[in-house]
Enzyme design. Structure first.
Site, PDB file in Angstrom:
ATOM      1  N   GLU A   1      -6.058   3.840  -0.865  1.00  0.00           N
ATOM      2  CA  GLU A   1      -6.161   2.418  -1.198  1.00  0.00           C
ATOM      3  C   GLU A   1      -4.797   1.804  -0.924  1.00  0.00           C
ATOM      4  O   GLU A   1      -3.834   2.116  -1.609  1.00  0.00           O
ATOM      5  CB  GLU A   1      -6.497   2.226  -2.679  1.00  0.00           C
ATOM      6  CG  GLU A   1      -7.925   2.523  -3.051  1.00  0.00           C
ATOM      7  CD  GLU A   1      -8.922   1.614  -2.373  1.00  0.00           C
ATOM      8  OE1 GLU A   1      -8.524   0.520  -1.919  1.00  0.00           O
ATOM      9  OE2 GLU A   1     -10.082   2.016  -2.271  1.00  0.00           O
TER      10      GLU A   1
ATOM     11  N   LYS B   1       0.778  12.500 -10.068  1.00  0.00           N
ATOM     12  CA  LYS B   1       2.173  12.146  -9.734  1.00  0.00           C
ATOM     13  C   LYS B   1       2.247  10.618  -9.845  1.00  0.00           C
ATOM     14  O   LYS B   1       1.836   9.889  -8.948  1.00  0.00           O
ATOM     15  CB  LYS B   1       2.506  12.643  -8.330  1.00  0.00           C
ATOM     16  CG  LYS B   1       3.647  11.938  -7.603  1.00  0.00           C
ATOM     17  CD  LYS B   1       5.006  12.037  -8.255  1.00  0.00           C
ATOM     18  CE  LYS B   1       6.013  11.203  -7.462  1.00  0.00           C
ATOM     19  NZ  LYS B   1       6.020   9.763  -7.904  1.00  0.00           N
TER      20      LYS B   1
ATOM     21  N   CYS C   1      -2.941  -5.367  -5.810  1.00  0.00           N
ATOM     22  CA  CYS C   1      -3.517  -5.193  -4.459  1.00  0.00           C
ATOM     23  C   CYS C   1      -4.506  -6.308  -4.189  1.00  0.00           C
ATOM     24  O   CYS C   1      -4.762  -6.652  -3.047  1.00  0.00           O
ATOM     25  CB  CYS C   1      -4.274  -3.891  -4.349  1.00  0.00           C
ATOM     26  SG  CYS C   1      -3.416  -2.516  -5.014  1.00  0.00           S
TER      27      CYS C   1
ATOM     28  N   GLU D   1       1.847  -8.407   3.565  1.00  0.00           N
ATOM     29  CA  GLU D   1       1.747  -8.333   2.108  1.00  0.00           C
ATOM     30  C   GLU D   1       3.126  -8.522   1.485  1.00  0.00           C
ATOM     31  O   GLU D   1       4.067  -7.813   1.830  1.00  0.00           O
ATOM     32  CB  GLU D   1       1.164  -6.980   1.684  1.00  0.00           C
ATOM     33  CG  GLU D   1       0.881  -6.917   0.208  1.00  0.00           C
ATOM     34  CD  GLU D   1       0.126  -5.659  -0.212  1.00  0.00           C
ATOM     35  OE1 GLU D   1       0.516  -4.569   0.228  1.00  0.00           O
ATOM     36  OE2 GLU D   1      -0.844  -5.794  -0.979  1.00  0.00           O
TER      37      GLU D   1
HETATM   38  C1  UN1 Z   1      -4.872  -3.111  -8.054  1.00  0.00           C
HETATM   39  O1  UN1 Z   1      -4.169  -4.097  -7.968  1.00  0.00           O
HETATM   40  O2  UN1 Z   1      -4.655  -2.103  -7.356  1.00  0.00           O
HETATM   41  O3  UN1 Z   1      -9.331  -6.527  -9.859  1.00  0.00           O
HETATM   42  C2  UN1 Z   1      -5.995  -2.966  -9.001  1.00  0.00           C
HETATM   43  C3  UN1 Z   1      -8.209  -6.422 -10.365  1.00  0.00           C
HETATM   44  C4  UN1 Z   1      -7.936  -5.293 -11.331  1.00  0.00           C
HETATM   45  C5  UN1 Z   1      -7.564  -4.047 -10.588  1.00  0.00           C
HETATM   46  C6  UN1 Z   1      -6.470  -4.247  -9.590  1.00  0.00           C
HETATM   47  N1  UN1 Z   1      -9.093  -5.054 -12.149  1.00  0.00           N
HETATM   48  O4  UN1 Z   1      -7.295  -7.187 -10.098  1.00  0.00           O
END
Ligand code: UN1
Length: 500
Positions: A252, A177, A286, A386
């Protein structure tokens, strides 16, 4: 202008409309008049069909030898190489990241394919001696069953690949999804899995909104596992639902990553890292650098360097090869970032650069926010929550110890970084920074697929993706004892009789 893509669900090897005739739209965040795709507004009834297909396919897929399962994934890797440019262009149009980064996103999927494919010939278990004579003991990895994979828009190829590929190599079947902002990328990706010849029902795709398609998927009694990457709010719902229904769940979620720059750092190097970490993907990672923790001795100089470099970043559409920083993904993200700037003003943060929506003619049809630098104190909300945009906060510290303490003073713990030339400090940082990932003299972004990815504290729930660690998400351990003595041997009892 390219014709809009008409996306459909992919269930049991067929491209299908949803039961409802309603469709949703995906538009270019740099040029809102451009319709990139339409996609079905799926609901519980469509989810039911996908879960049923995945359940049926699981019965046979789990019995396909792992090396043979992995060969399909290898073929997906080859096809991703072939379609890399096409996918990158589509990604750039659909969610706005600059082409160079979009190519990197697809490359991460390719890396994951070849790495996961190799795992088909490993999936190691253990053998260990038994305490009884003529008895053999071992562990083997077993698939879990039907996996629901819920993925965000910021890495629309890499993150689905991180989840789908190991899940399938381990013998599970899946329902993807994808985020409602990137249905076209997800559709193209699933077409590639189809082209690789995966048996029907092994991989399924259900488009739609979180409330209407994601929720019934998470709640579905015949789903065994949910792997989710996204916001902390949605993650809390997913975690609670899976807790109630005893599903395995891998989460995550948010981050508030920081880069420390010590007074002994190579400042040019730290600058390169800070700019890439804070403004890459417009801060919508992230792993993005959201806080720069600066030693007081270099703060003034480093801030001037940062302002100078940031002022040169070119804002624009991701598809324009001259662009450094693309748009935000949608109107609500733009609103969210603007809201945080209001909060910053109210709390007395100093706006050193940017701090506003870009209003020039060429930006009017997109969601462009200027790269922003804020001088803050650690208690301000912009230093704690965030933001997920091109906003970096600067925090001054007086010592190494204070830098570590400030970096750790957050409920999150995904990525962290320190720039220093002092080897002792580097090792203390490796030990004491509370994060799933620590970079020494590198930015907070740049994870590689063969190492574990995930965070501590409220970023995750103890699982890791990527590397061999992801196998612990997508398999259960089975312990097997083989007694070849021909008689009943009672463990803990028969081998102790002599002691009486
Ligand atoms: C994400 O932002 O969820 O290390 C992943 C990094 C990328 C992956 C980010 N290779 O920024």
């Amino acid at each position: 202008m390219t014709e809009p893509l008409i996306c459909q669900n992919y269930i049991d090897g067929e491209w299908l409309s949803a039961a409802s005739v309603d469709t949703l739209e995906s538009r270019n965040p740099a040029l809102n008049s451009e319709l990139v795709a339409t996609f079905p507004r799926s609901a519980a009834i469509d989810v039911d069909a996908a879960v049923a297909a995945a359940r049926k396919a699981y019965r046979t897929w789990r019995l396909v030898p792992a090396p043979a399962r992995a060969e399909y994934i290898f073929r997906v890797g080859e096809l991703l190489v072939k379609y890399k440019e096409e996918l990158a262009q589509l990604m750039s149009r659909e969610m706005g990241k600059p082409l160079k980064e979009a190519r990197g996103d697809v490359q991460e999927g390719i890396d994951c394919a070849f790495y996961s494919a190799g795992e088909g010939r490993r999936l190691f278990g253990q053998t260990t001696p038994s305490e009884m004579p003529n008895k053999f003991a071992m562990t083997v990895r077993m698939p879990i069953g039907v996996c629901a994979l819920i993925t965000p828009w910021n890495f629309p190829v890499a993150i689905p690949c991180w989840k789908i590929m190991p899940a399938l190599v381990c013998g599970n079947t899946v329902i993807l999804k994808p985020a409602e902002d990137t249905p076209a990328c997800a559709t193209k990706l699933i077409q590639i899995f189809q082209e690789a010849g995966l048996p029907k029902g092994v991989i399924n795709l259900v488009h739609g909104l979180g409330e209407e398609a994601g929720k019934p998927l998470v709640e579905h009694p015949d789903v065994d596992l949910v792997s989710f990457t996204g916001s902390s709010e949605t993650g809390a719902f997913v975690g609670a639902t899976c807790g109630r229904t005893h599903k395995r769940v891998c989460l995550e979620m948010g981050g508030k990553n920081a880069q420390i720059v010590m007074e002994d750092a190579d400042l040019e190097l730290a600058l390169d890292g800070a700019v890439w970490g804070a403004f890459g993907t417009s801060g919508q990672r992230c792993t993005a650098t959201s806080r720069l923790i600066l030693h007081r001795d270099i703060k003034e100089k480093f801030t001037a360097m940062l302002k100078e470099r940031t002022s040169k970043l070119r804002l624009g559409a991701g598809t324009d090869p001259n662009t450094d920083v693309g748009p935000l993904v949608n109107a609500s993200q733009l609103q969210r970032v603007s809201k945080y700037l209001e909060i910053a003003h109210q709390e007395g943060a100093k706006v050193l650069m940017g701090g506003e929506i870009a209003h020039e003619e060429q930006f009017q049809q997109g969601y462009f926010f200027r790269p922003t630098i804020l001088d803050v104190t650690p208690q301000m909300r912009v230093a704690r929550e965030e933001i997920f945009g091109p906003v970096v906060t600067l925090i001054e510290v007086n010592s190494f110890e204070e830098a570590i303490a400030i970096l750790n003073d957050t409920p999150y713990g995904l990525s962290s970084s320190i720039y220093t030339r002092d080897i002792n400090r580097a090792f203390v940082a490796m030990r004491d920074l509370e994060a799933g990932i620590t970079y020494i003299n590198g930015p907070t972004i740049g994870a590689e697929v063969h190492l574990p990815f995930g965070g501590v504290k409220q970023t995750g729930n103890g699982h890791r993706e990527a590397g061999t660690a992801v196998l612990d998400v997508f398999t259960e351990w089975k312990t097997v004892y083989v007694d070849f003595s021909g008689s009943l041997q009672r463990a803990q009892i028969d081998n102790r009789e002599a002691e009486l």
